[in-house]
Design a protein around this motif. Structure first.
Motif, PDB file in Angstrom:
ATOM      1  N   TYR A  70     -50.081  -8.539 -32.950  1.00 52.88           N
ATOM      2  CA  TYR A  70     -50.436  -9.942 -32.745  1.00 52.88           C
ATOM      3  C   TYR A  70     -51.436 -10.115 -31.603  1.00 52.88           C
ATOM      4  CZ  TYR A  70     -47.386 -12.623 -35.926  1.00 52.88           C
ATOM      5  OH  TYR A  70     -46.824 -13.228 -37.015  1.00 52.88           O
ATOM      6  N   GLY A  71     -50.967 -10.028 -30.359  1.00 59.47           N
ATOM      7  CA  GLY A  71     -51.820 -10.304 -29.211  1.00 59.47           C
ATOM      8  C   GLY A  71     -52.763  -9.166 -28.883  1.00 59.47           C
ATOM      9  N   SER A 131     -45.245 -12.041 -28.980  1.00 59.29           N
ATOM     10  CA  SER A 131     -46.161 -12.878 -29.743  1.00 59.29           C
ATOM     11  C   SER A 131     -47.619 -12.607 -29.380  1.00 59.29           C
ATOM     12  CB  SER A 131     -45.826 -14.351 -29.513  1.00 59.29           C
ATOM     13  OG  SER A 131     -46.207 -14.745 -28.203  1.00 59.29           O
ATOM     14  N   THR A 132     -48.494 -13.515 -29.831  1.00 61.69           N
ATOM     15  CA  THR A 132     -49.924 -13.410 -29.542  1.00 61.69           C
ATOM     16  C   THR A 132     -50.243 -13.768 -28.102  1.00 61.69           C
ATOM     17  OG1 THR A 132     -50.079 -14.387 -31.749  1.00 61.69           O
ATOM     18  CG2 THR A 132     -52.140 -13.866 -30.676  1.00 61.69           C
ATOM     19  N   ALA A 133     -49.312 -14.388 -27.412  1.00 61.12           N
ATOM     20  CA  ALA A 133     -49.517 -14.806 -26.023  1.00 61.12           C
ATOM     21  C   ALA A 133     -49.531 -13.579 -25.112  1.00 61.12           C
ATOM     22  CB  ALA A 133     -48.411 -15.773 -25.598  1.00 61.12           C
ATOM     23  N   TRP A 184     -46.559 -19.178 -28.656  1.00 63.20           N
ATOM     24  CA  TRP A 184     -47.205 -18.574 -29.823  1.00 63.20           C
ATOM     25  C   TRP A 184     -48.534 -17.927 -29.461  1.00 63.20           C
ATOM     26  CZ3 TRP A 184     -45.047 -16.465 -33.438  1.00 63.20           C
ATOM     27  CH2 TRP A 184     -45.499 -16.395 -34.755  1.00 63.20           C
ATOM     28  N   ASP A 185     -49.187 -18.478 -28.432  1.00 58.53           N
ATOM     29  CA  ASP A 185     -50.416 -17.888 -27.916  1.00 58.53           C
ATOM     30  C   ASP A 185     -50.635 -18.424 -26.505  1.00 58.53           C
ATOM     31  OD1 ASP A 185     -52.736 -16.391 -27.729  1.00 58.53           O
ATOM     32  OD2 ASP A 185     -53.560 -17.089 -29.634  1.00 58.53           O
ATOM     33  N   THR A 245     -52.008 -22.461 -32.214  1.00 60.11           N
ATOM     34  CA  THR A 245     -52.001 -21.042 -31.850  1.00 60.11           C
ATOM     35  C   THR A 245     -53.079 -20.734 -30.812  1.00 60.11           C
ATOM     36  OG1 THR A 245     -51.182 -20.542 -34.084  1.00 60.11           O
ATOM     37  CG2 THR A 245     -51.959 -18.698 -32.792  1.00 60.11           C
ATOM     38  N   GLY A 246     -54.261 -20.373 -31.268  1.00 59.32           N
ATOM     39  CA  GLY A 246     -55.284 -19.838 -30.381  1.00 59.32           C
ATOM     40  C   GLY A 246     -55.811 -20.825 -29.355  1.00 59.32           C
ATOM     41  N   GLY A 297     -55.939 -17.449 -34.440  1.00 58.99           N
ATOM     42  CA  GLY A 297     -56.362 -16.924 -33.149  1.00 58.99           C
ATOM     43  C   GLY A 297     -57.751 -17.427 -32.783  1.00 58.99           C
ATOM     44  N   GLY A 348     -54.688 -11.789 -34.013  1.00 63.29           N
ATOM     45  CA  GLY A 348     -55.159 -11.780 -32.634  1.00 63.29           C
ATOM     46  C   GLY A 348     -56.527 -11.142 -32.497  1.00 63.29           C
TER      47      GLY A 348
END
Length: 378
Positions: A70-71, A131-133, A184-185, A245-246, A297, A348
């Motif tokens: 993801y991240g 997560s993407t964060a 989530w981001d 998200t992004g 993202g 990501g």
């Protein structure tokens, strides 16, 4: 991912690539009709585009079998490496799924060096769901969000937290509060002894700003504020969450750009670093039903354009799978590329720009790889 400039969830499955295999890949450049920007702007000259041809693909599957990368975050040149394993220019990737491909249960951050084989930088406790964060601070800390699930579904998703990891890969702090609700981001703004974490919350459809002081001992939370809200947010059996998200923060303009998957659009939130109140969703800067298929993202290119991935769960188009779309802040479509011929691959991404070169890295969730491009900016 840390997406910060001064000015300038998909259907997922475990890949079949051998662990740590490095291969060359070729991406398909997808030509498309003119995008519909908010201002109905014209397409820009493709000679001005940032998106390149691909160079390198690296497996992100660690020895414990975690999948669904993801991240993405770069280790900057001012990062205090100490005696830890990280080196300037390394790329970090967080995994959201475990080896059984259950979402919200991945535990690892993989370190991808400029050369050589990837290694595990961090392995957390079972079921945390990284997560993407994901972001990095020069004091020698890595900050990552976790959005856990007990059974791999959003029905059991918890609020999660922000984890602070030192340069040796050891967890030193955990932040949990009302402003962290399914992180989530994240856009992590590094100001030396101060830092701002802008966080998208999948459980509430909001964006929080968390202000920290930073020292060699870690982070101290000074203030937290909800600065944006009202984005579509819901659980999803395939993508886990459909939610904002992004994030990309432009410090000179004090604008936070937000990619909202369910709204299938990118928004601008003004006075992001200073505002004391909720701005709602902000204003739409890019809405394009031709090229956007679940805006996800977000990153900024050295030419000032924005790059957005798509989860293919919204406004699906089988002819445009796993795309990264480049567009201007004025809402003009520029270019798009596909990271995989199957849908649900793009998620990501991050850009690391030097004076004359830029490294662009983006995950392919279908094959569990990180694709890395090197560009000459001269």
């Amino acid at each position: 991912m840390c997406n910060y400039s001064e000015d300038s969830v998909p259907t997922l499955r475990s890949g079949s690539l051998p662990r740590w295999r490095i291969t060359l890949v070729v991406l398909t450049l997808l030509a498309g009709a003119t995008g519909t920007g908010v201002a109905q702007g014209r397409d820009h000259d493709r000679d001005d585009a940032f998106l390149p041809s691909p160079v390198r693909s690296v497996s992100t599957v660690p020895p414990n079998g975690d999948v669904n990368p993801y991240g993405v975050a770069f280790v900057p040149d001012n990062f205090q490496t100490g005696s830890g394993p990280l080196r300037h220019g390394d790329i970090l990737v967080s995994n959201f799924n475990n080896s059984a491909n259950l979402q919200g249960t991945g535990t690892t951050i993989v370190r991808i060096p400029t050369s050589g084989s990837p290694k595990v930088f961090f392995q957390g406790k079972t079921g945390i769901g990284l997560s993407t964060a994901l972001g990095v601070l020069q004091y020698g800390f890595v900050v990552v969000g976790n959005s856990p699930s007990t059974d791999g579904s959003s029905a059991t998703a918890g609020p999660g937290s922000l984890l602070v990891i030192n340069n040796h890969g050891k967890l030193i702090q955990t932040f949990k509060n009302a402003w962290i609700q399914g992180p989530w981001d994240m856009a992590l703004v590094d100001r030396g002894d101060r830092a701002i974490a802008f966080v998208t919350n999948a459980l509430t459809g909001t964006v929080s700003r968390l202000d920290f002081s930073v020292s060699s001992n870690g982070l101290k939370l000074l203030n937290a504020t909800t600065i944006a809200s009202g984005y579509v947010h819901r659980g999803d059996p395939a993508t886990f969450f459909v939610a904002p998200t992004g994030l990309v923060f432009n410090a000179r303009r004090d604008v936070l750009y937000v990619a909202s998957t369910g709204d299938n659009a990118v928004f601008a939130v003004r006075d992001a670093a200073d505002r004391k109140s909720d701005a709602g969703a902000g204003s739409i800067i890019y809405q394009d039903d031709v090229h956007l298929h679940g805006a996800l993202g977000l990153a900024e290119a050295p030419n000032g354009h924005l790059l957005v991935t798509n989860n293919d769960g919204i406004n699906r188009d089988p002819k445009q799978p796993s795309e990264i779309v480049e567009f201007t802040k004025e809402g003009d479509f520029v270019k798009q590329i596909s990271v995989d011929p199957a849908q649900g691959g793009s998620f990501g991404l991050a850009v690391d720009a030097k004076r004359d070169t830029a490294i662009f890295a983006a995950v392919d969730d279908v094959t569990n790889t990180l694709i890395i491009w090197t560009l000459n900016l001269e």
